[in-house]
Every structure is written in C-alpha cells, then in structure tokens.
Write a protein that holds these residues in place. Structure first.
Motif, PDB file in Angstrom:
ATOM      1  N   SER A   1     -14.327   5.097 -14.067  1.00  0.00           N
ATOM      2  CA  SER A   1     -14.255   5.464 -12.654  1.00  0.00           C
ATOM      3  C   SER A   1     -13.621   6.835 -12.481  1.00  0.00           C
ATOM      4  O   SER A   1     -12.726   7.227 -13.242  1.00  0.00           O
TER       5      SER A   1
ATOM      6  N   ALA B   1     -12.660   7.596  -9.230  1.00  0.00           N
ATOM      7  CA  ALA B   1     -12.101   7.422  -7.894  1.00  0.00           C
ATOM      8  C   ALA B   1     -10.575   7.353  -7.990  1.00  0.00           C
ATOM      9  O   ALA B   1     -10.031   6.876  -8.991  1.00  0.00           O
TER      10      ALA B   1
ATOM     11  N   ASP C   1      -4.707  -0.789  -9.767  1.00  0.00           N
ATOM     12  CA  ASP C   1      -5.259   0.452 -10.337  1.00  0.00           C
ATOM     13  C   ASP C   1      -4.151   1.328 -10.905  1.00  0.00           C
ATOM     14  O   ASP C   1      -4.303   1.926 -11.981  1.00  0.00           O
TER      15      ASP C   1
ATOM     16  N   PRO D   1     -14.126   0.819 -13.185  1.00  0.00           N
ATOM     17  CA  PRO D   1     -14.068   0.610 -11.737  1.00  0.00           C
ATOM     18  C   PRO D   1     -13.359  -0.686 -11.384  1.00  0.00           C
ATOM     19  O   PRO D   1     -13.466  -1.687 -12.101  1.00  0.00           O
TER      20      PRO D   1
ATOM     21  N   GLU E   1     -14.530  -1.199  -6.144  1.00  0.00           N
ATOM     22  CA  GLU E   1     -15.529  -0.182  -6.475  1.00  0.00           C
ATOM     23  C   GLU E   1     -16.835  -0.819  -6.946  1.00  0.00           C
ATOM     24  O   GLU E   1     -17.918  -0.345  -6.620  1.00  0.00           O
TER      25      GLU E   1
END
Length: 405
Positions: free
Chosen positions: A95, A97, A104, A192, A196
């Motif tokens: 990922s 993001a 995360d 992700p 996501e």
C-alpha cells in the motif's frame, strides 16, 4: 552454473541490497552520538541496534511515514519488470496510502524495526564477506592479509586468488535471500488494510457495473437501429412503392443518426475525454421510438398516461431503454405485427406494458433467455423494480414496474 550466477545479473538483487543498507543509517547516526563507533564491543553493538527502536516507533505514528515506506518498498523491493524476478508481480500488494488506523501505525512500526534489524544483519554480513575477498587478494600478492573479517584465513601465496570469488558468491546469494524475505515481509506489514481492500473491491465493482451498463446501452441502441433498418429495408423491397421506400429511408436515416449519437456518447465515456458526453434520451422522447416502430410497418397503439417529464432522470432514462428494447424485440422476432404500448406514471411508480400477438406455434418459453430481455430485467432490478417478460394470454408481454422514489 546459470542459476548460481543468476543473482549477479538481476538488478532487483542490488536494489533490495541498497534498501536493506539504507535502513542502517539511523542506527549509525544514533551510534555516533552514543555509545560511539570506536572499537565497539558486544554491549555497544547491542545498544546501537536497540536505541533507535523507540525513535522509529514514534516516527511510525505519523501517517505519511507509512506512505513513504510503501513507495520505497515498491521502488526498491519490486523495482519493475526489467528487474523483477520472473513471475513476481506483487508490488500491487504494498500500500502507498497513509496510515488510517492505529493498526496501520503498529504494522508500520513493526516494519521499521524489522528493516533496521535486517539492515544491520545484512551490513554485518556484507563487511564480513567482502573483507575476506580483499584479504585473499592481499595474500595472493604477498601481503599480510590484514582486515576486519572475523573469518580466519590460514592460506598464503598465489593459490589464495582462486578463493577470492567464494566469499562474494556467498554474499550475493545471502543478500538475494534476505531481499526475498524482506519483500514477503513488506506484503504482510505494508499491505493494504481491510478498509483499503474494501475500497478497492468497491471500485472494482463500480467498474464492472459501468461496463455492464455501457454494454447494455450499446446493445439496446445499436441493436434497435439495426433491427429497424433491416425491417424497413425488407418492407420497402416487398412493397415496391416509391413513396413507402422514401419513408423507409427517412426512418432508417433518423434511427441511424440517433444510434451514432449514442455510440459517440459511449465512446467519449470509454476514452475518458474531457468533452462532455451527449445527453441520454428519456421517456419524454418516447414518441421517437413509437414513430420508428410505425415507420417499420408495425401498427403501434400507444397510450401514454401521466406526466412523463416529471419522472426522475435515472428512471426515465432506463425506462426509455427498456421501451426501446421491448419494441426491438417485437420487430426482430415477430415482424410488423400490431403492438400495444402503455406507459403510465403515477405518484409512486412508472409502469410500462408492451404486448404483441404470438405467432402460431410459438413455444411457451420462446425468447425468454435473450440478452435483451435479460438486460430489461437487470435494469429493472438495479432501480428496485420488477420486470416480467414472456407469454401472457396468447400474447407476448413485457411488463415493467419502476419505483419513482
């Protein structure tokens, strides 16, 4: 031999090696401050590896750090088709993001810590295996073979030159293995999140729905135009009447022009052009469909009840396509037979009813599985409505009810 030398020829080996060594920089900077890098012992090396961990954990709280690590992993652990191991196309699993949750952030902290420790281990192995090669070269040239390696080298003289490639070979294979392990770890720690994955799934679903909608649009519009053209041409040839032929050609021209407009609109959407797509027809233009069917030679008895111009846009546009496909279905399968059309709008729903006589000997389940009729049912279901297609009291009926709310 080719497998033995393969890691030397792959650019991914060196990008992953660099990625691992970059992770050591924070440890070296901290080690310069404390406890120092002058003759460090086991205690000092332990501190050098452990002291940066709290700093990395604190850094992982920043959402953008996860994005930066993801971009680095994509570029250096999965650097592209020219450098990727054959069949390895997994960079999409990393990922890019920012962190969206504490989970995360925790995974980012674990990744940073792993990268630090793995980098220190690879840096240590690199020094310990490059140094013996340099010492062997020195011994082969008659020197004393002094160096930083912990590996004893009891040999002297020119035969040492034959052993120079051995530490390098072990080093590159070790680095290649460490790189593969880090790539796998990146997929797990930088992959992700559940949110996501859900967003990607929703985007994919939207793309599939849009493709299906475009396919239905092309089927209904182009199919209707071609059906009308075929029926008109056949009727004009059979009539052998110049006046009727002129009317048939006018109808073919008008229907073809409308189909070209629809085709251009769909192509604009597919090309993602900045130009606005042309307006989609609505039930307010139902007369155009009825006139086209009449021009084909069919007797159309139409009853339009209610204010069609007040029907909500999505319902009106889908209703137009449903009516278009229903008329096309009659002309294609039954020819120029009498058609009864009823379109009714009330406060709650839109009702469309299209009927035509069934030719003698038509099976009960005839025309029940075509793509056009399936498209009618799909359009109705997407709008929360109902559609019934099939024989009814000796006639073929397409009955659709669409809610206006």
């Amino acid at each position: 031999m080719s497998r033995l030398l393969a890691p030397f020829t792959r650019a991914v080996t060196y990008t992953r090696w660099l990625h691992l060594l970059v992770g050591v920089l924070i440890a070296l900077v901290c080690g310069m401050v404390y406890p120092g890098l002058v003759r460090p012992g086991v205690r000092e090396w332990t501190l050098i590896v452990l002291i940066p961990v709290p700093l990395l954990v604190a850094t992982a709280v920043i959402p953008a750090v996860r994005r930066a690590e993801g971009l680095q992993a994509r570029l250096m652990l999965f650097p592209g088709a020219h450098a990727r191991v054959e069949g390895d196309k997994r960079e999409e699993g990393v990922s890019v993001a920012p962190s969206a949750s504490w989970r995360d952030r925790g995974r980012t902290a674990a990744w940073l810590t792993l990268r630090l420790w793995a980098g220190c281990a690879v840096a240590f192995v690199t020094v310990q295996l490059i140094s013996p090669s340099m010492q062997l070269v020195d011994l082969a040239l008659g020197g004393r073979g002094e160096g930083a390696s912990l590996i004893p080298l009891p040999w002297h003289g020119w035969p040492c030159a034959l052993l120079v490639p051995v530490p390098l070979l072990v080093l590159v294979h070790t680095v290649a293995l460490a790189g593969r392990l880090m790539a796998s770890a990146a997929l797990g720690l930088l992959g992700p999140s559940a949110a996501e994955r859900l967003a990607a799934l929703e985007e994919r679903t939207e793309q599939l729905l849009e493709r299906n909608r475009i396919a239905r649009e092309l089927h209904d519009s182009i199919g209707h135009a071609l059906t009308v053209a075929v029926v008109q041409a056949g009727a004009a040839r059979a009539a052998a009447d110049p006046a009727f032929t002129d009317r048939a050609l006018d109808a073919i021209e008008e229907t073809g022009r409308a189909a070209l407009e629809d085709l251009e609109r769909v192509l604009l959407v597919l090309r993602e052009s900045e130009q606005p797509a042309s307006r989609r027809p609505t039930l307010a233009e139902a007369d155009r469909l009825l006139d086209s069917a009449r021009a084909s030679g069919a007797e159309v008895d139409a009853e339009l009840a209610g204010a069609l111009d007040t029907v909500p846009g999505p319902v009106s546009r889908e209703g137009y396509r449903i009516l278009q496909e229903a008329l096309t279905n009659v002309l294609r399968h039954s020819g120029t037979v009498p058609i009864r059309v009823a379109v009714t709008v009330d406060a709650a729903q839109l009702r469309l009813d299209v009927r035509n006589p069934l030719p003698a000997g038509t099976p009960v389940d005839a025309r029940s599985g075509g793509s056009g009729l399936r498209g009618i049912r799909e359009r109705a279901a997407l709008l929360g409505g109902r559609a019934r297609t099939g024989p009814h009291e000796g006639q073929w009926q397409v009955r659709v009810e669409l809610p206006l709310g």
